[in-house]
Design a protein around this motif. Structure first.
Motif, short mmCIF file in Angstrom:
data_model
loop_
_atom_site.label_atom_id
_atom_site.label_comp_id
_atom_site.label_asym_id
_atom_site.label_seq_id
_atom_site.Cartn_x
_atom_site.Cartn_y
_atom_site.Cartn_z
N ARG A 131 36.72 40.97 47.73
CA ARG A 131 36.31 41.58 46.65
C ARG A 131 36.79 43.29 46.83
O ARG A 131 37.30 43.75 45.96
N VAL A 132 36.39 43.76 47.86
CA VAL A 132 36.59 45.17 48.14
C VAL A 132 38.15 45.42 48.46
O VAL A 132 38.44 46.36 47.78
N THR A 133 38.85 44.32 48.84
CA THR A 133 40.27 44.95 49.21
C THR A 133 41.21 44.40 47.87
O THR A 133 42.30 44.30 47.96
N GLU A 134 40.35 43.93 46.93
CA GLU A 134 41.09 43.52 45.61
C GLU A 134 41.97 42.28 45.66
O GLU A 134 42.69 42.18 44.71
N GLN A 135 41.67 41.47 46.51
CA GLN A 135 42.42 40.27 46.59
C GLN A 135 41.81 39.08 45.43
O GLN A 135 42.59 38.58 44.82
N ILE A 136 40.64 39.31 45.13
CA ILE A 136 40.24 38.57 43.99
C ILE A 136 40.74 38.84 42.66
O ILE A 136 41.27 37.87 41.88
N ASP A 137 40.84 40.35 42.45
CA ASP A 137 41.49 40.84 41.23
C ASP A 137 42.85 40.26 41.18
O ASP A 137 43.45 40.09 40.21
N ALA A 138 43.47 40.32 42.37
CA ALA A 138 45.01 39.94 42.30
C ALA A 138 45.22 38.67 41.88
O ALA A 138 46.08 38.33 41.20
N MET A 139 44.27 37.67 42.32
CA MET A 139 44.40 36.46 42.16
C MET A 139 44.03 35.93 40.84
O MET A 139 44.86 35.29 40.30
N GLU A 140 43.19 36.74 40.07
CA GLU A 140 42.92 36.67 38.51
C GLU A 140 44.24 37.20 37.76
O GLU A 140 44.57 36.47 36.92
N VAL A 141 44.81 38.14 38.17
CA VAL A 141 45.99 38.77 37.55
C VAL A 141 47.12 37.84 37.68
O VAL A 141 48.00 37.51 36.64
N SER A 142 47.03 37.03 38.81
CA SER A 142 48.51 36.18 38.82
C SER A 142 48.24 34.92 38.33
O SER A 142 49.38 34.01 38.35
#
Length: 267
Positions: A131-142
């Motif tokens: 979450r801190v490194t925004e990997q979860i956000d990137a997965m949601e965007v993809s």
């Protein structure tokens, strides 16, 4: 003099109200998180490979710690129970006492506490760092479904694996108890096992299974919730891991009391 006192009282009331409101907001967020898990876990796509990987991480990588702890629990409990029984000349009841204590309570509880410390903190820290490194956000965007891939798989893995680990803990603890009894009493393995299973009923096995499943689900869902909703920054990762351990252990003790009380009505 009355104005400052009134102001202090008003501030205290406001802070208490804000604290109470925060608790209800957190409970609502937990409710939504759990409800979302049940909504997504039963529908495709199913991440079987990730579930197996998480089961390996939870189960196989915890075997050494579980083995050592379970063996020590069996030996220590047997050793500490012998003096009390010997005062009444009832050392022959030792295998039955050990089996009741281990299978009804200690095996599932010890396994859950170890898993809460090892697995819960690992899940909280792992998802928190993502979450801190925004990997979860990137997965949601993809366009992928990070909740199903990250949360559902880990909760299912702990729910499946913790009962298996609890059964293994019970076996290892009984083995430790047998070695101690055999050394001091000269009891054979066959006699020991007959006395172990004599006082047990199906309710005991069902209660242990129910507790283990609930403990596994609790550890998984708490670790995932704390990590998935961790705050920004590296400090949030440490807080997520710590909160996952503390909250999971607290809930495990609460569930232990409730489930023991429920199954006690059927005995």
């Amino acid at each position: 003099m009355s104005a400052p006192n009134s102001t202090a009282i008003a501030k205290t009331g406001f802070s208490f109200k804000r604290w109470l409101t925060g608790i209800f907001i957190d409970l609502y967020n937990v409710y939504k998180f759990v409800l979302r898990f049940f909504k997504e876990v039963f529908f495709p796509p199913y991440e079987f490979k990730e579930i197996l990987k998480q089961c390996y991480d939870v189960g196989v990588k915890s075997l050494l710690l579980i083995s050592v702890t379970g063996f020590i629990v069996g030996v220590i409990f047997t050793k500490q129970s012998r003096p009390s029984l010997s005062e009444f000349g009832a050392t022959s009841w030792l295998p039955s006492l050990v089996s009741i204590a281990i299978l009804r309570a200690l095996a599932s509880l010890v396994t859950a506490l170890i898993a809460a410390g090892k697995v819960g903190s690992s899940i909280g820290a792992e998802l928190g760092s993502m979450r801190v490194t925004e990997q979860i956000d990137a997965m949601e965007v993809s366009g992928t479904k990070p909740f199903k891939y990250l949360v559902c798989t880990r909760v299912l893995a702990t729910t499946i694996t913790i009962p298996l680990l609890a059964s293994y803990t019970a076996f290892i603890a009984l083995l430790g108890g047998y070695l101690n009894v055999s050394q001091n009493e000269g009891t054979s393995y066959t006699t020991f096992m007959e006395q172990v299973f004599e006082p047990l009923t199906f309710i005991d096995f069902w209660s242990t299974l129910a507790k283990s499943i609930m403990f596994g689900f609790t550890i998984g869902i708490v670790g995932c919730y704390q990590g998935y909703n961790s705050s920004r920054g590296t400090e949030g990762v440490g807080k997520a891991a710590n909160a996952a351990v503390v909250t999971a252990m607290f809930l495990v003790f609460i569930e232990e009391v409730i489930i023991v009380q429920i199954f006690g009505w059927f005995r």
